[in-house]
Design an enzyme around this catalytic site. Sequence first.
Site, PDB file in Angstrom:
ATOM      1  N   ARG A 144      -6.235   8.585  -3.091  1.00 43.65           N
ATOM      2  CA  ARG A 144      -5.036   7.791  -2.837  1.00 43.65           C
ATOM      3  C   ARG A 144      -3.843   8.397  -3.580  1.00 43.65           C
ATOM      4  O   ARG A 144      -4.024   9.040  -4.629  1.00 43.65           O
ATOM      5  CB  ARG A 144      -5.324   6.391  -3.367  1.00 43.65           C
ATOM      6  CG  ARG A 144      -4.181   5.405  -3.364  1.00 43.65           C
ATOM      7  CD  ARG A 144      -4.145   4.646  -2.113  1.00 43.65           C
ATOM      8  NE  ARG A 144      -3.425   3.378  -2.237  1.00 43.65           N
ATOM      9  CZ  ARG A 144      -2.858   2.778  -1.210  1.00 43.65           C
ATOM     10  NH1 ARG A 144      -2.903   3.309  -0.004  1.00 43.65           N
ATOM     11  NH2 ARG A 144      -2.248   1.620  -1.360  1.00 43.65           N
ATOM     12  N   THR A 178      -2.181   3.615   9.522  1.00 40.47           N
ATOM     13  CA  THR A 178      -3.219   4.233   8.749  1.00 40.47           C
ATOM     14  C   THR A 178      -4.207   4.709   9.791  1.00 40.47           C
ATOM     15  O   THR A 178      -4.047   4.395  10.973  1.00 40.47           O
ATOM     16  CB  THR A 178      -3.815   3.138   7.813  1.00 40.47           C
ATOM     17  OG1 THR A 178      -2.788   2.735   6.920  1.00 40.47           O
ATOM     18  CG2 THR A 178      -5.045   3.559   7.062  1.00 40.47           C
ATOM     19  N   THR A 232      -3.970   7.517   5.021  1.00 38.10           N
ATOM     20  CA  THR A 232      -2.716   6.937   5.494  1.00 38.10           C
ATOM     21  C   THR A 232      -1.482   7.609   4.917  1.00 38.10           C
ATOM     22  O   THR A 232      -1.577   8.313   3.903  1.00 38.10           O
ATOM     23  CB  THR A 232      -2.694   5.432   5.092  1.00 38.10           C
ATOM     24  OG1 THR A 232      -1.563   4.803   5.699  1.00 38.10           O
ATOM     25  CG2 THR A 232      -2.598   5.228   3.584  1.00 38.10           C
ATOM     26  N   ASN A 270       0.898   5.199   4.852  1.00 40.93           N
ATOM     27  CA  ASN A 270       1.353   3.808   4.772  1.00 40.93           C
ATOM     28  C   ASN A 270       2.103   3.411   6.032  1.00 40.93           C
ATOM     29  O   ASN A 270       1.514   3.359   7.089  1.00 40.93           O
ATOM     30  CB  ASN A 270       2.157   3.531   3.498  1.00 40.93           C
ATOM     31  CG  ASN A 270       2.336   2.040   3.288  1.00 40.93           C
ATOM     32  OD1 ASN A 270       1.486   1.265   3.690  1.00 40.93           O
ATOM     33  ND2 ASN A 270       3.426   1.619   2.692  1.00 40.93           N
ATOM     34  N   ASP A 291       3.195  -0.190  -1.625  1.00 42.76           N
ATOM     35  CA  ASP A 291       1.971  -0.980  -1.821  1.00 42.76           C
ATOM     36  C   ASP A 291       1.856  -1.548  -3.235  1.00 42.76           C
ATOM     37  O   ASP A 291       0.951  -2.336  -3.518  1.00 42.76           O
ATOM     38  CB  ASP A 291       0.723  -0.152  -1.473  1.00 42.76           C
ATOM     39  CG  ASP A 291       0.356  -0.284   0.007  1.00 42.76           C
ATOM     40  OD1 ASP A 291       0.909  -1.172   0.677  1.00 42.76           O
ATOM     41  OD2 ASP A 291      -0.468   0.500   0.483  1.00 42.76           O
ATOM     42  N   SER A 315      -4.576  -0.975  -2.503  1.00 37.58           N
ATOM     43  CA  SER A 315      -4.753  -0.747  -1.059  1.00 37.58           C
ATOM     44  C   SER A 315      -5.627  -1.834  -0.455  1.00 37.58           C
ATOM     45  O   SER A 315      -6.293  -2.586  -1.173  1.00 37.58           O
ATOM     46  CB  SER A 315      -5.427   0.611  -0.871  1.00 37.58           C
ATOM     47  OG  SER A 315      -5.784   0.813   0.471  1.00 37.58           O
ATOM     48  N   SER A 316      -5.613  -1.894   0.872  1.00 45.88           N
ATOM     49  CA  SER A 316      -6.555  -2.764   1.583  1.00 45.88           C
ATOM     50  C   SER A 316      -7.562  -1.943   2.385  1.00 45.88           C
ATOM     51  O   SER A 316      -8.373  -2.512   3.130  1.00 45.88           O
ATOM     52  CB  SER A 316      -5.807  -3.675   2.552  1.00 45.88           C
ATOM     53  OG  SER A 316      -4.910  -4.494   1.856  1.00 45.88           O
ATOM     54  N   GLY A 350      -4.364  -0.855   9.609  1.00 43.62           N
ATOM     55  CA  GLY A 350      -3.812  -2.186   9.866  1.00 43.62           C
ATOM     56  C   GLY A 350      -3.277  -2.890   8.637  1.00 43.62           C
ATOM     57  O   GLY A 350      -3.128  -4.117   8.639  1.00 43.62           O
ATOM     58  N   GLY A 351      -3.013  -2.140   7.548  1.00 42.64           N
ATOM     59  CA  GLY A 351      -2.414  -2.762   6.366  1.00 42.64           C
ATOM     60  C   GLY A 351      -3.252  -3.930   5.889  1.00 42.64           C
ATOM     61  O   GLY A 351      -4.467  -3.822   5.709  1.00 42.64           O
TER      62      GLY A 351
HETATM   63  N1  GLY Z   1      -1.061   1.373   2.927  1.00 41.17           N
HETATM   64  C1  GLY Z   1      -1.877   0.320   3.297  1.00 41.17           C
HETATM   65  C2  GLY Z   1      -3.050   0.132   2.391  1.00 41.17           C
HETATM   66  O1  GLY Z   1      -3.409   1.050   1.690  1.00 41.17           O
HETATM   67  O2  GLY Z   1      -3.583  -0.925   2.340  1.00 41.17           O
END
Ligand code: GLY
Length: 600
Positions: free
Chosen positions: A129, A409, A427, A429, A451, A480-481, A501-502
Amino acid sequence: MIIFNLSNSIMPQIRFPQTKSQIPILSCVVISFWLFSCTPNSPKSLPLAELKRSKESIVVSAHPLASEAGKLMLEKGGNAVDAAVAMAFGISVVEPFSAGIGGGGFLLLGTPPENSETQQYKIRALDFRERAPKAATRNMYLNEKGEVEKKASLDGHLAVGVPGTVAGLYNIHKSLGKLPWKELLKPAIRYARDGFELSDNFVSKLERRLEVINKNPAARDIFTKNGQAYQPGDLLIQTDKAQTLETIAENPQSFYTGKIAQAIATDMAKAGGLITLEDLRNYTPIWREPICGKFRQAKVCAMSPPSSGGVHLLQILNIVGETNLQEWGRENPDTIHLLTEAMRVAYADRSLHLGDPDFVEVPVKELTSLSYAQRRRQEINLTKVRRSTEVQPVSPEVLRSNILESPDTTHLTVVDKERNVISMTYTVNGSFGAGVVVAGTGILLNNEMDDFAAAPEAQNLYGLVGDEANAIAPRKTPLSSMTPTIVTENGRLIMATGSPGGSTIITTVVQVILNVLEYKMNAAEAVSAPRFHHQWLPDKLMLETGGFGEATVNELKQRGHNVVMRRGWGNANVVVLHDSGMLEAAADPRGEGEAMGNGQ
Ligand code: GLY
């Protein structure tokens, strides 16, 4: 109007903790058995994904050209790692709006045991990341009045985190790759040099970010014709990116210490960005323990912090517990209600507790414990919605007291013939990241700094809020998600999945897993089935347009849910492995991805 019979009929096979609200809801389940049909519902007016099968190996990604790159590596004798690396570089070229070498991500690598009867799959997680630059400060997105300058964390150089993709891909290749590194970049270099045809999807995303892209001359040069968006069917050639990929093929370290690093640092210095040569030199991907837990007989492993994905995936599955969702039915309002309330709780906890574990203590064990899930489940009223203001993240003290036991993403999944598996989500983002290309390199940079929680209660791009745990700090990783996931059972692979999908990633992955494990859907049905989502704040239940019957929607509204209908979100893919040894895979029909098998 639906009138529920509140008599005291009980379905004994539904093992839900006894609460005062249980008897009415169980009657409701009985009634809704015929009203809503408790059998798995196929999508009403949504397309069904194409199902691909293979005995040998299989790849699936968000773009056919990326999948082709992976398939080619498998044909050349490469393994899942080789295929995934080639696919990731491919995505970087053909889907730069979603992910790429200017971004970062997470992956899970699963390797089979020598003896699946007695040993478990070995699952490892790699965090590549983006990190905050050293010069990042807690209040860097606040103006003099202390208000959040929303655009500053989204558009332009200040929004960019130190990219990790190249380091991550090189690292995973070193750990298990078979083919020469250079070989893996060939398809991506070809796509960049020779060009590829733009899809409607690409162009519509481009049009939405055109204003920002036009402000950055290097991005404007690549993605527009004199400031006008390219059109579907146009060929996009990225000569600078082809050159950059050639350089990475020769020497991946050049991204962090060589001429690519120099170009990034120069561009940043010129445009007010924070990333320096030192930041790039110091970037290191981190191997982490994945988060694993049990759901039914299966062992579900997903990404650990600094992604919130694994923690909340397991938290939601734990809250479902032994509830027989299969019997309730996928589209039953009771099912949607229970899962929604579980989602609400998980995202409330996310807002307080989750952050970079190298900076803050994240109570992973507590949040994923069955006793905590039990406590949260008992709070859920099965007939009535709770407003998000009534659901608060639990305090660290209460959490500790519960340990009674130990918009853009991309995701890709590969399983090879040895049954090595890669589940990778990465991603830039937001769509087209920060809208910034490093001059002369073709590298589109992320806006991952968004984020972080720019301030307590400030919403990020996805409406998510955070607090101290996710405050900005030098070299910290934004929360992150992303939820790359691998599911095994007794040393055997069952499935691997993930989605972009965030904020919706976690709930999409929950539903794909339930679709396979609980509703016995095949891979195509599992990624196609209609979705719903709740993330605590805003207090809205999102239902996919065209996916749910009127009676279901009305019943959910009647229970007090703030229902909003939304066009499909996420772009999941999944690989499922059957007992027969047959692999099947499917790409989400909401996207333009494709699964491809070898040795069918
Ligand atoms: N950028 C979206 C996530 O990492 O959740």
